[in-house]
Each structure stands twice: as C-alpha cells, then as structure tokens.
Write a protein that holds these residues in place. Structure first.
Motif, PDB file in Angstrom:
ATOM      1  N   GLU A 108       0.904  -1.038  -0.220  1.00 35.66           N
ATOM      2  CA  GLU A 108      -0.002   0.170  -0.218  1.00 35.66           C
ATOM      3  C   GLU A 108       0.783   1.023   0.071  1.00 35.66           C
ATOM      4  O   GLU A 108       1.896   1.242   0.804  1.00 35.66           O
ATOM      5  N   THR A 110       0.561   5.231   0.668  1.00 30.43           N
ATOM      6  CA  THR A 110      -0.472   6.443   1.078  1.00 30.43           C
ATOM      7  C   THR A 110      -0.710   7.557   0.182  1.00 30.43           C
ATOM      8  O   THR A 110       0.221   7.778  -0.677  1.00 30.43           O
ATOM      9  N   ASP A 120      -4.486   2.982   5.799  1.00 27.70           N
ATOM     10  CA  ASP A 120      -3.223   1.978   5.628  1.00 27.70           C
ATOM     11  C   ASP A 120      -2.277   1.473   6.527  1.00 27.70           C
ATOM     12  O   ASP A 120      -1.802   0.423   6.667  1.00 27.70           O
ATOM     13  N   ARG A 121      -2.012   2.473   7.572  1.00 23.52           N
ATOM     14  CA  ARG A 121      -1.320   2.346   8.729  1.00 23.52           C
ATOM     15  C   ARG A 121      -1.893   1.104   9.799  1.00 23.52           C
ATOM     16  O   ARG A 121      -1.098   0.260  10.320  1.00 23.52           O
ATOM     17  N   ARG A 125      -3.424  -2.833   7.645  1.00 30.68           N
ATOM     18  CA  ARG A 125      -2.256  -3.699   8.233  1.00 30.68           C
ATOM     19  C   ARG A 125      -3.252  -4.793   8.908  1.00 30.68           C
ATOM     20  O   ARG A 125      -2.936  -6.004   8.854  1.00 30.68           O
ATOM     21  N   LEU A 138       4.090  -1.167   3.437  1.00 29.86           N
ATOM     22  CA  LEU A 138       3.443   0.292   3.423  1.00 29.86           C
ATOM     23  C   LEU A 138       4.493   1.439   3.075  1.00 29.86           C
ATOM     24  O   LEU A 138       5.646   1.377   3.695  1.00 29.86           O
ATOM     25  N   ASP A 140       5.017   5.149   3.167  1.00 26.38           N
ATOM     26  CA  ASP A 140       4.071   6.185   4.055  1.00 26.38           C
ATOM     27  C   ASP A 140       4.584   7.478   3.336  1.00 26.38           C
ATOM     28  O   ASP A 140       5.596   7.776   4.017  1.00 26.38           O
TER      29      ASP A 140
END
Length: 185
Positions: A108, A110, A120-121, A125, A138, A140
């Motif tokens: 993913e 962000t 997403d975080r 998860r 991720l 980020d």
C-alpha cells in the motif's frame, strides 16, 4: 473517506462497488466501506520503482498493480491493494476479488491527506494480518518511510521493520533482499 460507520453486508458492498463512478476505489475493510480517489502520478511511479526491484530479484514473481483481493478475516472484506506480489500466472482465471492464498506480499502507498493514511497504517495492516497475508509493505509518503510487517499469527503481524526514504530496508523471506527506497516520494 469512510462512507459509513455502520457495518455493511457483502451483498450491499458489491452493489455499491458496481455503482461507483470510474476513478474511485471502493473497498470493504473490517465491515466499513472505504472510498478513495484514483492514485496520482507519484503513487504510480512508486509502484513502478518497487515492481522493478521485485522482478529483478526473482523474475518468476510479479508485482500486480491495483489488484482486488477477498480478505476474509473475521468479516468478509474486499481490498483493492496497490500491489500484490505473487508468482507469474497466479491470478489467471481468478475473479475481480481474487483469493489471496498465493499472494506473498501486499503493498500500500499512502495517498490523500494525512488523516486518511491511518487506514493504510492500521485498518489495512490488521485486515491483511487477519487474512494471513505473509508480508505487508507500506510506503508512507506522509512520514517519508517504508514499513514492512511479516509473520502473521493470531490476526497480528509478529515482526516489523522500517526505513526512511533513501535507506535500504531488508525484506523478510521469501524475498531476503534489501529494498532500495531512494527513489520513493
């Protein structure tokens, strides 16, 4: 953007997904419908940068872009992952919302505003861990870091590692290589 705080059924989600305008991604994560805009150019370039690394590491693995997965965790779920790493040909014959059993890693990236990044975080998860997806990566963009989670057990990832953009991030097996993050933005 969360459409409803009320849980929806899979049938209700499928009707909403079918009616959604082009350019919007509709997902069902932990019983909530999430709607996000289509990715921007930086998002796409990040995915290309990652795809080239996975395929250079193992040409039999492909990072499939914007793949729909049925994430059956404790609630029926549907996630449109930014990327899914699986063996070449894994998705042949699969429906739009594919079985995630052969997926080795989900990605993913962000996008949108900072407050939306927690989906997403945290939410994704947790949904991916509950669906026993082996590795979650991720990117980020709000924090300028890449986080990897792996070894799901009991609905939670047992391990995590992270690196700021520009540093190398060691990926767990079955990958076992240092991910270059120098071109992520």
């Amino acid at each position: 953007m969360t459409i409803s705080q009320t849980e929806v059924t899979l049938a209700e989600f499928e009707a909403f997904d079918a009616a959604a305008p082009e350019g919007l991604h509709v997902e069902l994560i932990n019983g909530r419908v999430l709607v996000t805009p289509a990715p921007d150019g930086d998002h796409d370039e990040n995915m290309v940068f990652l795809r080239k690394q996975f395929e250079a590491h193992d040409p039999e693995l492909v990072l499939y872009h914007e793949r729909g997965l049925a994430v059956p965790a404790y609630r029926a779920g549907r996630a449109r992952v930014d990327g899914a790493v699986a063996p070449l040909g894994y998705f042949r014959g699969q429906p739009s919302w594919a079985d995630p059993a052969g997926v080795l890693l989900v990605v993913e990236v962000t996008s949108g505003c900072e407050k939306d990044a927690d989906v997403d975080r945290i939410d994704k998860r947790d949904a991916y861990a509950q669906a026993a997806l082996p590795v979650y990566l991720l990117v980020d963009r709000h924090r300028g870091e890449v986080v990897v989670h792996w070894d799901p057990e009991g609905g939670h990832y047992q391990h995590a590692g992270k690196a700021v953009f520009g540093a190398k991030l060691r990926l767990p097996e079955p990958f076992g290589f240092d991910l270059d993050t120098s071109d992520l933005a």
